[in-house]
Design a protein around this motif. Structure first.
Motif, mmCIF file in Angstrom:
data_model
loop_
_atom_site.group_PDB
_atom_site.id
_atom_site.type_symbol
_atom_site.label_atom_id
_atom_site.label_comp_id
_atom_site.label_asym_id
_atom_site.label_seq_id
_atom_site.Cartn_x
_atom_site.Cartn_y
_atom_site.Cartn_z
ATOM 1 N N GLU A 16 -0.953 4.929 -6.397
ATOM 2 C CA GLU A 16 -1.941 5.993 -6.506
ATOM 3 C C GLU A 16 -3.368 5.507 -6.267
ATOM 4 O OE1 GLU A 16 -1.405 8.120 -10.114
ATOM 5 O OE2 GLU A 16 0.616 8.814 -9.595
ATOM 6 N N THR A 17 -3.547 4.216 -6.113
ATOM 7 C CA THR A 17 -4.865 3.691 -5.780
ATOM 8 C C THR A 17 -5.063 3.606 -4.277
ATOM 9 O OG1 THR A 17 -4.931 2.400 -7.818
ATOM 10 C CG2 THR A 17 -6.452 1.752 -6.063
ATOM 11 N N THR A 18 -4.075 3.049 -3.608
ATOM 12 C CA THR A 18 -4.191 2.861 -2.156
ATOM 13 C C THR A 18 -3.473 3.947 -1.366
ATOM 14 O OG1 THR A 18 -2.192 1.503 -2.030
ATOM 15 C CG2 THR A 18 -4.275 0.374 -2.526
ATOM 16 N N GLY A 19 -2.516 4.629 -1.997
ATOM 17 C CA GLY A 19 -1.718 5.622 -1.283
ATOM 18 C C GLY A 19 -0.589 5.025 -0.477
ATOM 19 N N ALA A 20 -0.450 3.707 -0.503
ATOM 20 C CA ALA A 20 0.632 3.045 0.232
ATOM 21 C C ALA A 20 1.955 3.294 -0.490
ATOM 22 C CB ALA A 20 0.358 1.553 0.348
ATOM 23 N N ALA A 21 3.046 3.252 0.278
ATOM 24 C CA ALA A 21 4.364 3.545 -0.291
ATOM 25 C C ALA A 21 5.339 2.416 0.000
ATOM 26 C CB ALA A 21 4.910 4.854 0.265
ATOM 27 N N THR B 241 0.262 7.545 8.624
ATOM 28 C CA THR B 241 -0.900 7.349 7.755
ATOM 29 C C THR B 241 -2.177 7.818 8.455
ATOM 30 O OG1 THR B 241 -1.166 5.082 8.553
ATOM 31 C CG2 THR B 241 0.179 5.397 6.580
ATOM 32 N N GLY B 242 -3.136 8.188 7.623
ATOM 33 C CA GLY B 242 -4.416 8.640 8.172
ATOM 34 C C GLY B 242 -4.328 9.954 8.920
ATOM 35 N N VAL B 243 -3.408 10.823 8.536
ATOM 36 C CA VAL B 243 -3.195 12.107 9.225
ATOM 37 C C VAL B 243 -4.306 13.099 8.823
ATOM 38 C CG1 VAL B 243 -1.645 14.087 9.471
ATOM 39 C CG2 VAL B 243 -0.705 11.753 9.325
ATOM 40 N N THR B 244 -4.912 13.741 9.814
ATOM 41 C CA THR B 244 -5.931 14.767 9.530
ATOM 42 C C THR B 244 -5.438 16.158 9.885
ATOM 43 O OG1 THR B 244 -6.914 14.380 11.713
ATOM 44 C CG2 THR B 244 -7.839 13.153 9.843
ATOM 45 N N ASP B 245 -4.387 16.249 10.672
ATOM 46 C CA ASP B 245 -3.836 17.535 11.085
ATOM 47 C C ASP B 245 -2.381 17.608 10.639
ATOM 48 O OD1 ASP B 245 -3.044 19.874 12.239
ATOM 49 O OD2 ASP B 245 -3.351 19.214 14.323
ATOM 50 N N LEU B 246 -2.145 18.337 9.540
ATOM 51 C CA LEU B 246 -0.774 18.434 9.026
ATOM 52 C C LEU B 246 0.136 19.270 9.915
ATOM 53 C CD1 LEU B 246 -1.247 18.788 5.152
ATOM 54 C CD2 LEU B 246 -0.408 16.825 6.433
ATOM 55 N N TYR C 143 -4.273 12.452 5.000
ATOM 56 C CA TYR C 143 -2.958 12.386 4.368
ATOM 57 C C TYR C 143 -2.145 11.168 4.858
ATOM 58 C CZ TYR C 143 -4.233 17.249 3.599
ATOM 59 O OH TYR C 143 -4.905 18.391 3.256
ATOM 60 N N ASN C 144 -1.292 10.700 3.953
ATOM 61 C CA ASN C 144 -0.187 9.810 4.324
ATOM 62 C C ASN C 144 1.100 10.588 4.103
ATOM 63 O OD1 ASN C 144 -2.013 7.777 4.780
ATOM 64 N ND2 ASN C 144 -1.425 6.538 2.994
ATOM 65 N N VAL C 145 2.014 10.488 5.064
ATOM 66 C CA VAL C 145 3.271 11.250 4.985
ATOM 67 C C VAL C 145 4.434 10.256 5.055
ATOM 68 C CG1 VAL C 145 4.658 13.087 6.001
ATOM 69 C CG2 VAL C 145 2.150 13.189 6.142
ATOM 70 N N TYR C 146 5.394 10.425 4.116
ATOM 71 C CA TYR C 146 6.486 9.457 4.026
ATOM 72 C C TYR C 146 7.843 10.156 3.963
ATOM 73 C CZ TYR C 146 2.681 6.388 2.503
ATOM 74 O OH TYR C 146 1.514 5.682 2.414
ATOM 75 N N THR D 187 7.286 13.144 1.265
ATOM 76 C CA THR D 187 6.212 13.020 0.284
ATOM 77 C C THR D 187 4.892 12.965 1.046
ATOM 78 O OG1 THR D 187 7.447 11.975 -1.506
ATOM 79 C CG2 THR D 187 5.108 11.481 -1.383
ATOM 80 N N VAL D 188 3.955 13.861 0.676
ATOM 81 C CA VAL D 188 2.638 13.908 1.306
ATOM 82 C C VAL D 188 1.619 13.474 0.262
ATOM 83 C CG1 VAL D 188 0.921 15.357 2.432
ATOM 84 C CG2 VAL D 188 3.369 15.772 2.840
ATOM 85 N N VAL D 189 0.796 12.489 0.611
ATOM 86 C CA VAL D 189 -0.227 11.949 -0.281
ATOM 87 C C VAL D 189 -1.596 12.325 0.291
ATOM 88 C CG1 VAL D 189 -1.136 9.884 -1.402
ATOM 89 C CG2 VAL D 189 1.308 10.038 -0.848
#
Length: 556
Positions: free
Chosen positions: A63-68, A95-100, A51-54, A11-13
């Motif tokens: 959906e407010t913080t993006g935390a999972a 978390t905090g990913v800028t380069d997918l 992005y946050n990736v899980y 899941t990518v947020v």
């Protein structure tokens, strides 16, 4: 080593430059399986720059913080020393990913490895392994299931070892100081190993831990739990699904209760993971909270056989049929005391966390056990005694009674139960007083011990209001009965109050159509308070302390 498998999903947020949530998308493995690195393909998230990736994709995203958060799924291990099931219970994130195109996922979950040896062969074919810990938020547990066919794990003389794995979230399973740590094996029989971690144990994410148990005192010993079997007179077992607790009293505080273990009742029984060997010959209690409480002296046979069978609550207390505790034709020692909850809490409280009060199903009865003036023993009346409870017309002094004779009317504040004086000054402390729980004056506490006591003034008021509004009167046996149906359950509790009248000293019993029950309060005029039950009604009344009235013990 963790490797990607076919069908794995992330899941990518996405968030914009200001950190605002922009949506989420599911990405699926598109490269070859079996590698520690992988490529994933999914839809672009518009306006997202960070992005946050899980993993797994089944995480729940705020959906407010993006935390999972990730709820562990059912864990099923395929035979001995298999770790394949961990794949679906690993929680990874970046978390905090800028380069997918360059993501490194870190593991938020941890793994517990169990190295078990000298497992009792009596466990037989293993069904589940449960890891239970006592945390700051109460007891938590995780269950690991094993197959019933295929790679079955069966313990025998030649096979007493097991290697098992459980994925867990470190915060969920951290043990508090002096908290319990248990491993439970359920198979043909159930065994467990348990220890107390003095300093507690705080687990850390992204680590692997090992628990070694060899059944010796050097690690943890394998023990068989005790099965508490319920008894129901008719119909389906209405205890199923209820919590059962078992406990005793502190050695240094005999009136203070302690809980030794608890379990959910299933198929009419509860499996309690507690070592009760230290309580042989001592008093214990078994409680279904806000339903019923049983009191019993634990026997060696019960501990050695690992089975404790409760009496039927609706049949009331029972006596120990042992000739060592018999005088004349009467037994005089309780085997089990049954106490019922009827909606009244300690001090009449209606708070959600109020302490429930349990009322004995019968009155206090004295039996003369020998020729001496003080040879007397007390017990809670059985159902038969309660229904047929009577007193002689002439209430002679106890010293003149024959061995085996019984009596059931006592002066207020007389902890001995033997006084027949008609002088108020011979009873209880002078002036205003509340003797509930005071062993010098409260006959229930003095003769039954533990946490038994007379009910208080407020509790008496609660009871007579209930009796006055909902009670029923049976003229055939002179019993007043009150029936209370516990909310949200199918359980009905009924208390019977015999109308035994009252006496003055050794005088004649009067008002035999009335029931008079002492409470622990006395007013400033030296007048004691009674619960009075009579034809179709109940109220509060007063008596001189020297009057003999019935006693109905209660316990928290």
């Amino acid at each position: 080593v963790l490797t990607w498998e076919e069908g794995d999903k992330l899941t990518v947020v996405g968030f914009d430059e200001s950190g605002s949530y922009q949506g989420q998308a599911e990405y699926t493995l598109s490269s070859e399986a079996g590698d520690t690195k992988g490529s994933f393909t999914g839809s672009e998230i518009a306006n997202a720059t960070k992005y946050n990736v899980y993993y797994p994709s089944t995480v729940t995203v705020d959906e407010t913080t993006g935390a999972a958060t990730s709820a562990l799924s059912t864990q099923n291990q395929d035979g001995n020393n298999s770790a394949a099931h961990l794949h679906n219970n690993i929680f990874l994130q970046a978390t905090g990913v800028t380069d997918l195109g360059n993501i490194r996922l870190g593991m938020k979950s941890s793994i517990m490895k169990f190295e078990l040896s000298n497992v009792p062969k009596e466990v037989g074919t293993l069904k589940t392994l449960t890891w239970a810990v006592e945390t700051a938020d109460g007891f938590k547990n995780l269950e690991l299931a094993f197959p019933t066919e295929g790679n079955v794990v069966t313990f025998s003389d030649g096979n007493q070892e097991l290697t098992a794995y459980l994925a867990f979230m470190s915060d969920d399973m951290s043990v508090k100081a002096n908290g319990k740590f248990s491993v439970i094996l359920r198979g043909d029989k159930t065994y467990y190993a348990e220890t107390t971690i003095i300093d507690g144990k705080a687990y850390t994410e992204n680590l692997r831990y090992t628990t070694k148990i060899d059944g010796s005192s050097g690690t943890m010993e394998w023990k068989e739990p005790i099965t508490v079997q319920t008894t129901v007179a008719s119909g389906s077992n209405y205890y199923n699904g209820f919590t059962m607790e078992i406990g005793s009293w502190k050695a240094d505080a005999p009136a203070e209760q302690i809980t030794l273990g608890s379990a959910i009742v299933a198929d009419g029984a509860a499996i309690i993971f507690a070592d009760l060997s230290a309580y042989i010959g001592k008093d214990i209690w078994v409680c279904i909270p806000k339903v019923v409480k049983f009191f019993h002296t634990l026997t060696a046979d019960e501990v050695n056989n690992k089975v404790l069978t409760l009496p039927d609550k609706d049949a009331g207390s029972i006596l120990l049929k042992d000739n060592n505790y018999k005088a004349g034709d009467n037994y005089y020692k309780n085997d089990w005391i049954v106490a019922l909850y009827v909606g009244i809490n300690e001090d009449g409280s209606t708070d959600a966390d109020a302490t429930p009060l349990y009322w004995a199903t019968g009155n206090l009865i004295a039996t003369k056990t020998g020729s001496g003036d003080n040879d007397v023993a007390f017990h809670i009346a059985t159902d038969t005694e309660t229904k047929g409870e009577t007193t002689t017309t002439d209430y002679q002094s106890y010293s003149n009674r024959s061995i085996g004779s019984q009596w059931d009317l006592f002066g207020w504040g007389d902890a001995t139960g033997l006084k027949t004086s008609q002088n108020n000054g011979d009873y209880g402390p002078s002036g205003a007083a509340n003797i509930c729980g005071n062993a010098s004056y409260d006959i229930a506490r003095a003769q039954l011990g533990g946490s038994w006591h007379l009910f208080g003034r407020i509790e008496m008021e609660s009871m007579y209001r209930l009796l006055a509004s909902s009670g029923s009167w049976d003229n055939t046996v002179q019993i007043r009965s009150y029936t209370y149906t516990i909310s949200n359950s199918s359980i009905t509790n009924t208390l019977a109050f015999p109308a035994a009248g009252y006496r003055e000293g050794t005088g004649v019993i009067t008002h035999r159509a009335y029931g008079y029950y002492w409470n622990g309060a006395r007013n400033s005029s030296n007048i004691s308070q009674c619960l009075c039950i009579y034809f179709g009604d109940a109220l509060e009344t007063s008596f001189n302390c020297y009057c003999g009235c019935s006693v109905r013990p209660v316990s928290e």
